[in-house]
Enzyme design. Sequence first.
Site, PDB file in Angstrom:
ATOM      1  N   GLY A  15       0.652  -1.295   0.153  1.00 14.33           N
ATOM      2  CA  GLY A  15      -0.099   0.003   0.019  1.00 14.33           C
ATOM      3  C   GLY A  15       0.775   1.279   0.102  1.00 14.33           C
ATOM      4  CB  CYS A  53      -4.549   5.411  -0.443  1.00 15.52           C
ATOM      5  SG  CYS A  53      -4.452   6.811  -1.254  1.00 15.52           S
ATOM      6  CG  ASN A  55      -6.832  -1.077  -4.813  1.00 13.16           C
ATOM      7  OD1 ASN A  55      -7.347  -1.340  -6.089  1.00 13.16           O
ATOM      8  ND2 ASN A  55      -5.772  -0.934  -4.402  1.00 13.16           N
ATOM      9  CB  VAL A  56     -11.183   0.261  -0.747  1.00 15.07           C
ATOM     10  CG1 VAL A  56     -11.738  -0.780  -1.549  1.00 15.07           C
ATOM     11  CG2 VAL A  56      -9.873  -0.339   0.183  1.00 15.07           C
ATOM     12  CB  CYS A  58      -7.343   8.943  -0.641  1.00 12.57           C
ATOM     13  SG  CYS A  58      -6.251   8.065   0.432  1.00 12.57           S
ATOM     14  CE  LYS A  61     -11.824  10.937   0.647  1.00 12.10           C
ATOM     15  NZ  LYS A  61     -11.357  10.732   1.955  1.00 12.10           N
ATOM     16  N   GLY A 126       1.119 -12.428  -2.443  1.00 18.73           N
ATOM     17  CA  GLY A 126       0.775 -13.547  -1.514  1.00 18.73           C
ATOM     18  C   GLY A 126       0.597 -13.032  -0.065  1.00 18.73           C
ATOM     19  CG  LEU A 127      -1.851 -13.580   4.035  1.00 20.39           C
ATOM     20  CD1 LEU A 127      -2.687 -12.171   4.110  1.00 20.39           C
ATOM     21  CD2 LEU A 127      -2.635 -14.412   5.005  1.00 20.39           C
ATOM     22  CD  GLU A 199     -13.701  11.829   3.900  1.00 23.35           C
ATOM     23  OE1 GLU A 199     -13.009  12.685   4.118  1.00 23.35           O
ATOM     24  OE2 GLU A 199     -13.656  10.663   3.598  1.00 23.35           O
ATOM     25  CB  VAL A 335       1.416  10.011   7.449  1.00 24.35           C
ATOM     26  CG1 VAL A 335       2.035   9.445   8.899  1.00 24.35           C
ATOM     27  CG2 VAL A 335       0.829  11.555   7.937  1.00 24.35           C
ATOM     28  CD  GLU A 467      -9.540  37.601  -0.315  1.00 23.33           C
ATOM     29  OE1 GLU A 467      -8.356  38.953  -0.211  1.00 23.33           O
ATOM     30  OE2 GLU A 467     -10.359  37.865  -0.905  1.00 23.33           O
TER      31      GLU A 467
HETATM   32  P1  FAD Z   1      -2.487   0.118   3.114  1.00 29.39           P
HETATM   33  O1  FAD Z   1      -2.538   1.233   1.860  1.00 29.39           O
HETATM   34  O2  FAD Z   1      -4.005  -0.317   3.714  1.00 29.39           O
HETATM   35  O3  FAD Z   1      -1.747  -0.952   2.413  1.00 29.39           O
HETATM   36  C1  FAD Z   1      -1.603  -2.400   3.047  1.00 29.39           C
HETATM   37  C2  FAD Z   1      -1.604  -3.468   2.089  1.00 29.39           C
HETATM   38  O4  FAD Z   1      -1.104  -4.677   2.673  1.00 29.39           O
HETATM   39  C3  FAD Z   1      -3.082  -3.988   1.625  1.00 29.39           C
HETATM   40  O5  FAD Z   1      -3.088  -4.077   0.123  1.00 29.39           O
HETATM   41  C4  FAD Z   1      -3.364  -5.136   2.348  1.00 29.39           C
HETATM   42  O6  FAD Z   1      -4.138  -6.127   1.474  1.00 29.39           O
HETATM   43  C5  FAD Z   1      -1.967  -5.737   2.391  1.00 29.39           C
HETATM   44  N1  FAD Z   1      -1.822  -6.820   3.241  1.00 29.39           N
HETATM   45  C6  FAD Z   1      -2.102  -6.858   4.461  1.00 29.39           C
HETATM   46  N2  FAD Z   1      -1.672  -7.842   5.389  1.00 29.39           N
HETATM   47  C7  FAD Z   1      -1.005  -8.598   4.391  1.00 29.39           C
HETATM   48  C8  FAD Z   1      -0.148  -9.809   4.474  1.00 29.39           C
HETATM   49  N3  FAD Z   1       0.006 -10.421   5.702  1.00 29.39           N
HETATM   50  N4  FAD Z   1       0.626 -10.199   3.476  1.00 29.39           N
HETATM   51  C9  FAD Z   1       0.725  -9.325   2.198  1.00 29.39           C
HETATM   52  N5  FAD Z   1      -0.254  -8.295   2.106  1.00 29.39           N
HETATM   53  C10 FAD Z   1      -0.946  -7.721   3.160  1.00 29.39           C
HETATM   54  N6  FAD Z   1      -5.860   9.082   3.552  1.00 29.39           N
HETATM   55  C11 FAD Z   1      -5.777  10.355   3.396  1.00 29.39           C
HETATM   56  O7  FAD Z   1      -4.510  10.560   3.231  1.00 29.39           O
HETATM   57  N7  FAD Z   1      -6.455  11.150   2.555  1.00 29.39           N
HETATM   58  C12 FAD Z   1      -7.747  10.521   2.349  1.00 29.39           C
HETATM   59  O8  FAD Z   1      -8.697  11.322   1.981  1.00 29.39           O
HETATM   60  C13 FAD Z   1      -8.041   9.293   2.728  1.00 29.39           C
HETATM   61  N8  FAD Z   1      -9.582   8.888   2.602  1.00 29.39           N
HETATM   62  C14 FAD Z   1      -9.619   7.567   2.979  1.00 29.39           C
HETATM   63  C15 FAD Z   1     -11.122   7.175   2.583  1.00 29.39           C
HETATM   64  C16 FAD Z   1     -11.160   5.792   3.422  1.00 29.39           C
HETATM   65  C17 FAD Z   1     -12.615   5.437   2.829  1.00 29.39           C
HETATM   66  C18 FAD Z   1     -10.212   5.029   3.844  1.00 29.39           C
HETATM   67  C19 FAD Z   1     -10.594   3.470   4.251  1.00 29.39           C
HETATM   68  C20 FAD Z   1      -9.043   5.368   4.104  1.00 29.39           C
HETATM   69  C21 FAD Z   1      -8.512   6.813   3.762  1.00 29.39           C
HETATM   70  N9  FAD Z   1      -7.536   7.464   3.783  1.00 29.39           N
HETATM   71  C22 FAD Z   1      -7.140   8.577   3.556  1.00 29.39           C
HETATM   72  C23 FAD Z   1      -6.401   6.506   4.922  1.00 29.39           C
HETATM   73  C24 FAD Z   1      -5.248   5.941   3.701  1.00 29.39           C
HETATM   74  O9  FAD Z   1      -6.184   5.081   2.789  1.00 29.39           O
HETATM   75  C25 FAD Z   1      -4.300   5.127   4.655  1.00 29.39           C
HETATM   76  O10 FAD Z   1      -3.821   5.683   5.590  1.00 29.39           O
HETATM   77  C26 FAD Z   1      -3.122   4.131   3.716  1.00 29.39           C
HETATM   78  O11 FAD Z   1      -3.477   3.670   2.794  1.00 29.39           O
HETATM   79  C27 FAD Z   1      -2.377   3.653   4.636  1.00 29.39           C
HETATM   80  O12 FAD Z   1      -1.295   3.168   3.918  1.00 29.39           O
HETATM   81  P2  FAD Z   1      -0.619   1.772   4.551  1.00 29.39           P
HETATM   82  O13 FAD Z   1       0.720   1.529   3.674  1.00 29.39           O
HETATM   83  O14 FAD Z   1      -0.428   1.798   5.890  1.00 29.39           O
HETATM   84  O15 FAD Z   1      -1.765   0.528   4.369  1.00 29.39           O
END
Ligand code: FAD
Length: 486
Positions: A15, A53, A55-56, A58, A61, A126-127, A199, A335, A467
């Site tokens: 992600g 961000c 896929n489901v 930011c 949305k 893969g997981l 939202e 972040v 402004e």
């Molecule tokens: P993620 O992006 O969640 O990625 C983690 C990935 O790891 C996923 O693909 C998951 O499937 C995979 N994974 C998990 N466990 C395993 C495993 N054991 N093995 C292999 N793969 C695994 N943030 C903003 O800044 N602005 C916004 O406007 C905003 N809107 C949002 C709206 C919604 C509806 C949601 C749900 C979130 C939103 N966010 C927003 C938050 C933002 O999406 C997250 O902060 C960000 O995606 C976090 O990134 P990450 O790398 O921590 O994890």
Amino acid sequence: KSNKPEYDLVVIGGGSGGLSAAKEAANLGAKVAVLDYVTPSPRGSRWGLGGTCVNVGCIPKKLMHQAALLGEAVNDSRSYGWQLPSSENISHSWEALKDAVQGHVKSVNWVTRVDLRDKKVEYINGLGVFKDANTVHTTTKQGEKLLTAKYFLIAVGGRPRYPNIPGALEYGISSDDIFSLPHAPGKTLVVGAGYIGLECAGFLNGLGYDATVMIRSIVLRGFDQQMANIVKAEMQDKGVKFLMQCVPTAIEKLADGKLKASWQNAQNETFSDTFDTVLFAVGRRALTAELQLDKAGVKVAGDGEKIDAVNEQSNVPHIYAVGDVLYKKPELTPVAIVAGRLLARRLFGNSTLTMDYQNVATTVFSPLEYGCVGLSEEAAIAKYGEDNIEVYHGYYKPTEFFIPQKNVSNCYQKVVALREGAQKVLGMHFIGPYAGEVIQGFAAAIKLDLTIEALMNTVGIHPTIAEEFTRISITKRSGVDPTPAS
Ligand code: FAD
Ligand code: NA7
């Protein structure tokens, strides 16, 4: 066989944070693999590489928010002279919107894959599960695989929680499902009043669906509560309904396919109504249980779930974590991205620069957006004491709101500052159109220790809404009416 690990870095989770770290590490010459695997949602939604961000979160949305704003703009445009068919002859197609949004998401999935290939990052679908502190196990279509690495990065993010009530998992959906929902959501109950709940309710209402938000306690916990209540007031003015101090108790499916939601209020009185869709936005669970962290010796924080890292380093020195999985850090894409990039530079690029988690700006994409950076009024008072804080505030009227006679009663801004000397700015809060665009630049100014004096000496760009921050003059303490005369 040598004992040298196969990779320099194995990233678990592709992600925002994981991909950023992986690409930067590869740029710096490291041998990197990224594992990314999406477990389908309880309703069966699944998606590709890139994380929450893309896929489901930011991205879909923001696109659906934009669709709702355009609906408003269509109405406004009549008063600007556009000759349009009568309202009854203008309709919106959920399917067309969903297809367009999903089309964009798929194109980003594709670009992400190509980017990894170009940067020579190995992508494994893969997981990942820890076997021990130096080995991650995964199963792919090609079979089982063991990966050894010098460093591991946990970037697994989180997934929506469901309340523990009958019917929630069977009949409810979450933000994991709404952006790809094959049919129009119809009359929708949104449970939860965090930013995701607000939202979703906001864009659904804007697209013409009946939307109700069920609130257990307060709106937008963690945000400035005065601002949060103005966001709610504007949503109410636009037609969103709110059920206050209520919790859901059951979801049932009726013979006609509709959902009967039952709930109770603080007095334990019970209620029910029928909806087409029930969307849970009751918070997110970090995906650490699946990792078998105990096998690697990685400890979780007091919440039993997240990782309490110092400069992204866990209690096991060669295992790091970034993004939403971190304990008490902002759950925001930029972040995760910046922390991942800086970590890779420290591990592979001789850098010492660490992530600054303070004063990160953010925006709630409610129908009238709320952007903020720094401390809320209550947090500033708690930290410095009421006598040491000056709060400047004001309502304002966006020029473009006059002709269509749009509601200006919730266009409001607030600057929280220290009272002494040049008055260092601690927090800025803005409710209005394009609030994210307005706040972003001020976030840079706050990093450079912006003061009220400097803000007042900044010449505005006229006519803009940003402004307004350069025109602040009324303090809350003065008791002067913050409503502009014209
Ligand atoms: P993620 O992006 O969640 O990625 C983690 C990935 O790891 C996923 O693909 C998951 O499937 C995979 N994974 C998990 N466990 C395993 C495993 N054991 N093995 C292999 N793969 C695994 N943030 C903003 O800044 N602005 C916004 O406007 C905003 N809107 C949002 C709206 C919604 C509806 C949601 C749900 C979130 C939103 N966010 C927003 C938050 C933002 O999406 C997250 O902060 C960000 O995606 C976090 O990134 P990450 O790398 O921590 O994890
Ligand atoms: P949040 O911001 O954690 O908000 C969750 C909301 O859901 C909040 O209003 C909660 O009320 C409410 N909630 C939580 N559990 C329940 C139950 N069981 N019943 C009814 N209402 C409930 O989550 P989001 O999904 O908006 O955002 C996800 C994360 O992204 C979040 O952690 C942010 O940091 C970033 P409460 O205020 O607790 O009474």
